[in-house]
Motif scaffolding. Sequence first.
Motif, PDB file in Angstrom:
ATOM      1  N   LEU A   1     -30.305  13.445 -50.793  1.00 51.85           N
ATOM      2  CA  LEU A   1     -29.558  13.464 -50.018  1.00 51.85           C
ATOM      3  C   LEU A   1     -28.066  13.254 -50.125  1.00 51.85           C
ATOM      4  CD1 LEU A   1     -32.159  12.429 -47.022  1.00 51.85           C
ATOM      5  CD2 LEU A   1     -30.571  15.075 -48.264  1.00 51.85           C
ATOM      6  N   THR A   2     -27.118  13.153 -50.184  1.00 55.12           N
ATOM      7  CA  THR A   2     -25.787  12.911 -50.592  1.00 55.12           C
ATOM      8  C   THR A   2     -24.759  12.747 -49.660  1.00 55.12           C
ATOM      9  OG1 THR A   2     -24.876  14.231 -51.677  1.00 55.12           O
ATOM     10  CG2 THR A   2     -26.002  12.839 -53.479  1.00 55.12           C
ATOM     11  N   ALA A   3     -24.698  11.353 -49.638  1.00 51.02           N
ATOM     12  CA  ALA A   3     -23.061  10.880 -48.328  1.00 51.02           C
ATOM     13  C   ALA A   3     -22.163  11.568 -48.673  1.00 51.02           C
ATOM     14  CB  ALA A   3     -23.508   9.416 -47.861  1.00 51.02           C
ATOM     15  N   LEU A   4     -21.526  12.617 -47.864  1.00 54.46           N
ATOM     16  CA  LEU A   4     -20.370  13.060 -47.605  1.00 54.46           C
ATOM     17  C   LEU A   4     -18.951  12.601 -46.938  1.00 54.46           C
ATOM     18  CD1 LEU A   4     -20.657  16.973 -47.231  1.00 54.46           C
ATOM     19  CD2 LEU A   4     -20.932  15.730 -48.838  1.00 54.46           C
ATOM     20  N   ASP A   5     -19.761  11.809 -45.746  1.00 52.39           N
ATOM     21  CA  ASP A   5     -18.719  10.972 -44.814  1.00 52.39           C
ATOM     22  C   ASP A   5     -19.697  10.033 -44.155  1.00 52.39           C
ATOM     23  OD1 ASP A   5     -18.793  12.617 -42.880  1.00 52.39           O
ATOM     24  OD2 ASP A   5     -17.648  13.843 -42.913  1.00 52.39           O
TER      25      ASP A   5
ATOM     26  N   LEU B   1     -34.760  17.183 -43.048  1.00 50.84           N
ATOM     27  CA  LEU B   1     -34.054  16.697 -42.274  1.00 50.84           C
ATOM     28  C   LEU B   1     -34.163  15.582 -41.627  1.00 50.84           C
ATOM     29  CD1 LEU B   1     -33.673  20.619 -41.173  1.00 50.84           C
ATOM     30  CD2 LEU B   1     -31.766  18.953 -41.796  1.00 50.84           C
ATOM     31  N   GLU B   2     -35.650  15.261 -41.135  1.00 49.29           N
ATOM     32  CA  GLU B   2     -35.924  14.053 -40.667  1.00 49.29           C
ATOM     33  C   GLU B   2     -35.467  12.920 -41.064  1.00 49.29           C
ATOM     34  OE1 GLU B   2     -39.841  13.927 -40.715  1.00 49.29           O
ATOM     35  OE2 GLU B   2     -40.401  16.158 -39.968  1.00 49.29           O
ATOM     36  N   GLU B   3     -35.514  13.026 -42.861  1.00 48.59           N
ATOM     37  CA  GLU B   3     -35.190  11.633 -43.779  1.00 48.59           C
ATOM     38  C   GLU B   3     -33.579  11.959 -43.071  1.00 48.59           C
ATOM     39  OE1 GLU B   3     -36.447   9.731 -45.077  1.00 48.59           O
ATOM     40  OE2 GLU B   3     -38.601  10.501 -44.870  1.00 48.59           O
ATOM     41  N   ALA B   4     -32.310  12.883 -43.197  1.00 47.89           N
ATOM     42  CA  ALA B   4     -31.317  12.782 -43.131  1.00 47.89           C
ATOM     43  C   ALA B   4     -30.648  12.084 -42.106  1.00 47.89           C
ATOM     44  CB  ALA B   4     -30.362  13.690 -43.102  1.00 47.89           C
ATOM     45  N   LYS B   5     -31.987  12.387 -40.690  1.00 48.24           N
ATOM     46  CA  LYS B   5     -31.587  11.329 -39.007  1.00 48.24           C
ATOM     47  C   LYS B   5     -32.097  10.371 -39.005  1.00 48.24           C
ATOM     48  CE  LYS B   5     -32.508  12.899 -34.486  1.00 48.24           C
ATOM     49  NZ  LYS B   5     -32.813  14.524 -33.483  1.00 48.24           N
ATOM     50  N   LYS B   6     -32.975   9.471 -40.117  1.00 48.58           N
ATOM     51  CA  LYS B   6     -33.553   8.612 -39.822  1.00 48.58           C
ATOM     52  C   LYS B   6     -32.319   7.310 -40.703  1.00 48.58           C
ATOM     53  CE  LYS B   6     -38.751   9.275 -40.698  1.00 48.58           C
ATOM     54  NZ  LYS B   6     -39.050   9.182 -42.022  1.00 48.58           N
ATOM     55  N   LEU B   7     -31.638   8.248 -41.977  1.00 51.44           N
ATOM     56  CA  LEU B   7     -30.660   7.836 -42.485  1.00 51.44           C
ATOM     57  C   LEU B   7     -29.321   7.428 -41.080  1.00 51.44           C
ATOM     58  CD1 LEU B   7     -31.205   9.044 -45.948  1.00 51.44           C
ATOM     59  CD2 LEU B   7     -31.491   6.674 -45.054  1.00 51.44           C
TER      60      LEU B   7
END
Length: 150
Positions: free
Chosen positions: A51-55, A84-90
Amino acid sequence: MNIRKLGMYEELPIGLLLEADPSEQLVRDYCTGGHCFIAEWQETVVGVFVLTALDSETVEIKNIALAERERGKGLGKRLVFLALEEAKKLGFSAVEIGTGNSSLAQLALYQKCGFRMKSIDRDFFIRHYEEPIFENGLQCRDMVRLDYRW
């Protein structure tokens, strides 16, 4: 299947990552700035996603791969949902993913997981990869971008 963030000093599962992206330099670059998660089964790495942040609101699943011997068992879909779960946790409210125009199975999988078509980056793979990529009898030329929102 156990999912965990790869430790800072742990070696990247580069062989698995290269199955989804043939450029080792690009893989190492985005892994350095992203969050690499591994899926383990009986202490063996069977999957990976980065996962890499775009913004501040949007993260991209930059790479997602499953060991060949584990494919066809529904684990790919499970890996996407875990990403998706990890992205939401982040703390992200949207997730993007890109794949090649020739990646027919991946395009179907991402849509089955709730992703929607967003855009096409024409000739992305021509501009960013030295060697042509062929898959499913098609040249991979364009990046198809999809997104998922909560």
